[in-house]
Design an enzyme around this catalytic site. Structure first.
Site, PDB file in Angstrom:
ATOM      1  N   LYS A   2     -34.367  15.628  17.287  1.00 45.06           N
ATOM      2  CA  LYS A   2     -34.343  15.948  15.650  1.00 45.06           C
ATOM      3  C   LYS A   2     -34.680  14.813  14.792  1.00 45.06           C
ATOM      4  O   LYS A   2     -33.883  13.776  14.913  1.00 45.06           O
ATOM      5  CB  LYS A   2     -33.235  16.703  15.267  1.00 45.06           C
ATOM      6  CG  LYS A   2     -33.120  18.322  16.134  1.00 45.06           C
ATOM      7  CD  LYS A   2     -34.299  19.136  15.577  1.00 45.06           C
ATOM      8  CE  LYS A   2     -34.270  19.618  14.067  1.00 45.06           C
ATOM      9  NZ  LYS A   2     -33.400  20.465  13.675  1.00 45.06           N
TER      10      LYS A   2
ATOM     11  N   SER B 111     -29.502  15.085  14.857  1.00 47.85           N
ATOM     12  CA  SER B 111     -28.680  16.053  15.329  1.00 47.85           C
ATOM     13  C   SER B 111     -27.808  15.537  16.366  1.00 47.85           C
ATOM     14  O   SER B 111     -28.096  14.636  17.070  1.00 47.85           O
ATOM     15  CB  SER B 111     -29.613  17.153  16.092  1.00 47.85           C
ATOM     16  OG  SER B 111     -28.850  17.876  16.727  1.00 47.85           O
TER      17      SER B 111
ATOM     18  N   HIS C 167     -50.405  31.688  -2.524  1.00 48.01           N
ATOM     19  CA  HIS C 167     -49.582  32.485  -1.652  1.00 48.01           C
ATOM     20  C   HIS C 167     -49.088  31.647  -0.370  1.00 48.01           C
ATOM     21  O   HIS C 167     -49.053  32.327   0.658  1.00 48.01           O
ATOM     22  CB  HIS C 167     -50.394  33.723  -1.103  1.00 48.01           C
ATOM     23  CG  HIS C 167     -50.851  34.554  -2.348  1.00 48.01           C
ATOM     24  ND1 HIS C 167     -50.294  35.610  -3.124  1.00 48.01           N
ATOM     25  CD2 HIS C 167     -52.007  34.279  -3.225  1.00 48.01           C
ATOM     26  CE1 HIS C 167     -51.094  36.117  -4.044  1.00 48.01           C
ATOM     27  NE2 HIS C 167     -52.100  35.186  -4.410  1.00 48.01           N
TER      28      HIS C 167
ATOM     29  N   GLU D 124     -33.650  18.306   1.687  1.00 52.69           N
ATOM     30  CA  GLU D 124     -32.922  19.564   1.753  1.00 52.69           C
ATOM     31  C   GLU D 124     -31.622  19.735   0.508  1.00 52.69           C
ATOM     32  O   GLU D 124     -31.586  20.842   0.230  1.00 52.69           O
ATOM     33  CB  GLU D 124     -32.357  19.796   3.146  1.00 52.69           C
ATOM     34  CG  GLU D 124     -33.449  20.060   4.137  1.00 52.69           C
ATOM     35  CD  GLU D 124     -32.825  19.938   5.671  1.00 52.69           C
ATOM     36  OE1 GLU D 124     -32.223  21.168   5.912  1.00 52.69           O
ATOM     37  OE2 GLU D 124     -32.775  18.901   6.245  1.00 52.69           O
TER      38      GLU D 124
END
Ligand code: ARG
Length: 505
Positions: free
Chosen positions: A289, A283, A162, A296
């Protein structure tokens, strides 16, 4: 009336050329461009078979092979590009022949075949080697995962259910779990290959032919394991495409699950893994970043893989028996899916190979959120002879109380006191031997469990299976190459003027 020499191959029946719009809408040269070599090889094999069966004369065979060979060399030298006005790869190759050997030879080559059996033959030929490419990429990814796993059979991390801390597992157990899923992808691809590698050539348009062809010979020359016999079925079905796409979509889901963990585990909150700078991007506005973009994208591109499967199922679902032009829509999704799956596996292999596993952070996390509570309950069952449900209850209240006090299982003294107040006396040593995540890990011993011995066995078995798959793929590749070379030797012998009977059939 148009004659044999006209630009269109079906000139006889028609009084007007195809409208520009119609041609632009229907031509398939882009989708066909990966299959040029296959189309030429297929034509060579078909011509050899026709001559061997006495359907075309040897002089014609020689002339046909001469120009097919020229086409092949031109293609390999980058001088042959598919022309859109010739509609597809088959007509491009045939026109090459007509241009050089004259319309008659082009015409003779097309005896006892049709573009309907040609296209599905080319497609299967190209697909089979691309399936092997995908298998190779998956094997490389598995290899990265399994060698990391072998080094980390005793390194603890939280295992989740979970998405909540559940029990301690080893890093090796986590990574080999992904390798196990990829092993089933390997099996699926291996089994699909068996059905892909059957030869439809010679089915002609749909009904076979009245010429005395030898379909088994053509199939063997082209490296197929056998003939896809039923002619109507062979030209009209694309289940091998759907099946390949289904395999690739499932593989994509597996890649995506691994990618998801790379993304989530490299967040500040988890901090259990850090991808190498060369596999990350920054970024344009936020200087701090570091984004795990490859993972991704591997996750994101899975949408396209699933989409390509859905698209194909819908395209094929309503077609009546025999070839329908809709089937031309089979190739773009197939090529796209093969490329996405292969590159996804390669990208994740590199990402994992060069990532840093932050084992200190894993150890910190697994130690502070009651992940060993289940084992403490097991201990009471074993050592005190109580039913598991009772122990579950006892440890449940212990955890509840520790949480209220802002404590964890690491406070052995407090654990001892609370248990003792409830009438269950454990020594501090007993407690340490169970609640310590490393100790807890070592206690796991059922088949396929996270215990170091079991994980070592899992990793070993997976590595054996992985390398068997790699060997089989290499053997299949070698068989394709051998068939290609056999055809090439026959072509060469014919061009040297050798008689057909003296050749190595
Ligand atoms: N471009 C076609 C395809 O990909 C080749 C077969 C065309 N056959 C025909 N009868 N028009 O399916």
């Amino acid at each position: 009336m148009q004659t044999d020499g006209s630009e269109k191959l079906w000139g006889g029946r028609f009084s007007a050329d195809m409208a520009d719009l119609a041609l632009a809408y229907s031509e398939s040269t882009d989708a066909d461009s990966p299959m040029v070599q296959e189309d030429i090889w297929g034509s060579q094999a078909h011509a050899l078979m026709l001559a061997r069966c006495g359907i075309i004369p040897e002089e014609d065979l020689r002339e046909i092979l001469r120009w097919l060979e020229y086409a092949r060399q031109e293609y390999e030298a980058g001088r042959m590009t598919l022309q859109r006005e010739r509609e597809d790869v088959h007509m491009n190759v045939e026109f090459y022949l007509r241009e050089h050997a004259g319309p008659e030879m082009g015409g003779r080559l097309h005896t006892a075949r049709s573009r309907n059996d040609q296209v599905v033959t080319d497609c299967r030929m190209h697909l089979r080697s691309r399936l092997l490419d995908v298998q190779e990429a998956v094997a490389a990814l598995q290899s990265v995962l399994l060698s990391l796993a072998a080094r980390h059979t005793e390194t603890v991390m939280p295992g989740y259910t979970h998405t909540q801390h559940a029990q301690p597992i080893s890093v090796g157990f986590w990574l080999s779990g992904h390798a196990a899923a990829f092993q089933r992808d390997q099996q699926r691809l291996e089994q699909t290959y068996v059905r892909v590698n059957r030869c439809p050539l010679g089915a002609a348009a749909l009904a076979g032919t009245s010429f005395p062809t030898d379909r088994r010979l053509t199939a063997a020359l082209l490296g197929f394991d056998g003939v896809e016999e039923h002619s109507l079925d062979a030209v009209g079905d694309r289940d091998f495409v759907m099946e390949s796409l289904a395999d690739l979509a499932i593989l994509g889901v597996h890649l995506s699950r691994l990618a998801e963990e790379i993304v989530v585990f490299s967040t500040y909150e988890f901090g259990m893994i850090e991808v190498h700078d060369k596999h990350a991007s920054g970024s344009s506005i936020m200087p701090q970043k570091k984004n795990p973009c490859l993972a991704e994208l591997a996750r994101g591109k899975t949408g396209r893989l699933v989409g390509r499967l859905m698209q194909s199922l819908m395209t094929f679902k309503g077609l009546i028996s025999g070839y329908n032009r809709d089937l031309q829509e089979d190739k773009p999704p197939l090529w796209e899916a093969l490329a996405i799956a292969e590159s996804g596996a390669r990208v994740l292999a590199e990402t994992m190979r060069d990532a840093t596993l932050k084992t200190d952070r894993m150890r910190e996390l697994v130690g502070k959120n009651f992940a060993t509570a289940t084992e403490l309950a097991n201990y009471l069952v074993r050592e005190r002879g109580l039913p598991f449900r009772t122990c579950h209850e006892i440890i449940g209240s212990l955890v509840g109380q520790l949480i209220q006090e802002g404590e964890t299982l690491n406070n052995h003294e407090r654990v001892r006191e609370i248990l003792s107040a409830a009438g269950h006396d454990l020594t501090l040593e007993e407690i340490a031997d169970v609640v310590d995540p490393e100790a807890c890990l070592r206690l796991q011993r059922s088949l396929g469990s996270t215990g170091p011995e079991q994980t070592t066995a899992l990793v070993g078995n997976l590595e054996d299976a992985r390398s068997d798959a790699e060997v089989l793929a290499a053997e299949r590749r070698a068989a394709l190459l051998a068939a290609r070379q056999w055809t090439a030797r026959l072509v060469e012998a014919v061009l040297e003027g050798k008689g057909l009977d003296g050749l190595e059939w």
